[in-house]
Design a protein around this motif. Sequence first.
Motif, short mmCIF file in Angstrom:
data_model
loop_
_atom_site.label_atom_id
_atom_site.label_comp_id
_atom_site.label_asym_id
_atom_site.label_seq_id
_atom_site.Cartn_x
_atom_site.Cartn_y
_atom_site.Cartn_z
N THR A 6 122.19 -8.10 18.30
CA THR A 6 121.77 -7.58 19.55
C THR A 6 120.39 -7.75 19.77
O THR A 6 119.74 -8.16 20.79
CB THR A 6 121.98 -5.88 19.24
OG1 THR A 6 123.18 -5.65 19.02
CG2 THR A 6 121.16 -5.22 20.55
N THR A 7 119.32 -7.86 18.79
CA THR A 7 118.06 -8.23 18.89
C THR A 7 117.76 -9.65 19.34
O THR A 7 116.98 -10.09 20.32
CB THR A 7 117.20 -8.04 17.71
OG1 THR A 7 117.36 -6.61 17.14
CG2 THR A 7 115.60 -8.36 17.87
N LEU A 8 118.90 -10.43 18.81
CA LEU A 8 118.46 -11.99 19.39
C LEU A 8 118.94 -11.98 20.75
O LEU A 8 118.57 -12.94 21.59
CB LEU A 8 119.26 -12.85 18.56
CG LEU A 8 118.69 -13.04 17.11
CD1 LEU A 8 119.69 -13.89 16.24
CD2 LEU A 8 117.31 -13.59 16.85
N LEU A 9 120.02 -11.37 21.11
CA LEU A 9 120.53 -11.35 22.46
C LEU A 9 119.47 -10.78 23.46
O LEU A 9 119.31 -11.26 24.63
CB LEU A 9 121.93 -10.45 22.54
CG LEU A 9 122.54 -10.64 23.89
CD1 LEU A 9 122.90 -11.92 24.43
CD2 LEU A 9 123.89 -9.77 23.86
N PHE A 10 118.74 -9.81 23.02
CA PHE A 10 117.76 -8.99 23.95
C PHE A 10 116.77 -9.99 23.87
O PHE A 10 116.10 -10.33 25.18
CB PHE A 10 117.11 -8.06 23.07
CG PHE A 10 117.96 -6.57 23.50
CD1 PHE A 10 118.63 -6.41 24.86
CD2 PHE A 10 118.24 -5.71 22.47
CE1 PHE A 10 119.18 -5.13 24.94
CE2 PHE A 10 118.84 -4.63 22.65
CZ PHE A 10 119.26 -4.17 24.10
N ILE A 11 116.09 -10.73 22.96
CA ILE A 11 115.32 -12.05 23.23
C ILE A 11 115.42 -12.99 24.09
O ILE A 11 114.72 -13.18 24.99
CB ILE A 11 114.69 -12.48 21.61
CG1 ILE A 11 114.13 -11.51 20.72
CG2 ILE A 11 113.88 -13.61 21.94
CD1 ILE A 11 113.97 -11.74 19.24
N ALA A 12 116.67 -13.51 23.97
CA ALA A 12 117.46 -14.47 25.10
C ALA A 12 117.27 -13.99 26.28
O ALA A 12 116.86 -14.72 27.18
CB ALA A 12 118.59 -14.97 24.44
N THR A 13 117.67 -12.64 26.66
CA THR A 13 117.55 -11.87 27.90
C THR A 13 116.11 -11.84 28.39
O THR A 13 116.08 -12.19 29.58
CB THR A 13 118.31 -10.69 27.78
OG1 THR A 13 119.53 -10.91 27.23
CG2 THR A 13 118.33 -9.97 29.12
N ALA A 14 115.32 -11.71 27.51
CA ALA A 14 113.86 -11.42 27.90
C ALA A 14 113.30 -12.96 28.39
O ALA A 14 112.48 -12.74 29.34
CB ALA A 14 113.05 -10.72 26.72
N LEU A 15 113.56 -13.67 27.55
CA LEU A 15 113.03 -15.13 27.96
C LEU A 15 113.43 -15.46 29.01
O LEU A 15 112.89 -16.18 29.82
CB LEU A 15 113.43 -16.06 26.90
CG LEU A 15 112.36 -15.97 25.56
CD1 LEU A 15 113.05 -16.91 24.50
CD2 LEU A 15 110.96 -16.19 25.85
#
Length: 108
Positions: free
Chosen positions: A4-13
């Motif tokens: 979930t955190t990695l998906l959020f980071i990709a989303t933020a980028l």
Amino acid sequence: MLKTTLLFIATALAEIIGCFLPYLWLRKEGSIWLLAPAATSLALFVWLLTLHPAASGRVYAAYGGVYVATALVWLRVVDGVKLSMFDWLGAGIALMGMAIIVAGWKAV
């Protein structure tokens, strides 16, 4: 939690890039052609938000914490601005809030 955190980071980028490119065009005299990858990046951002398994309001609330931290890292890496102790503290608090919200997804 890691996925979930990695998906959020990709989303933020995707969101940051989608907003940064028009900024380059408008404020830094970049090419108008920056708008095409900006639109693609923002479309990717929206699609990535749909991949989370929780109600949209919870996803947006939790995502906000990761967005804060990612934006500060962008500020440091891309803009070259030195972060203060308060920046790091605020990012840590925001990430703790994200972790609490995501941990609660299973309880609902």
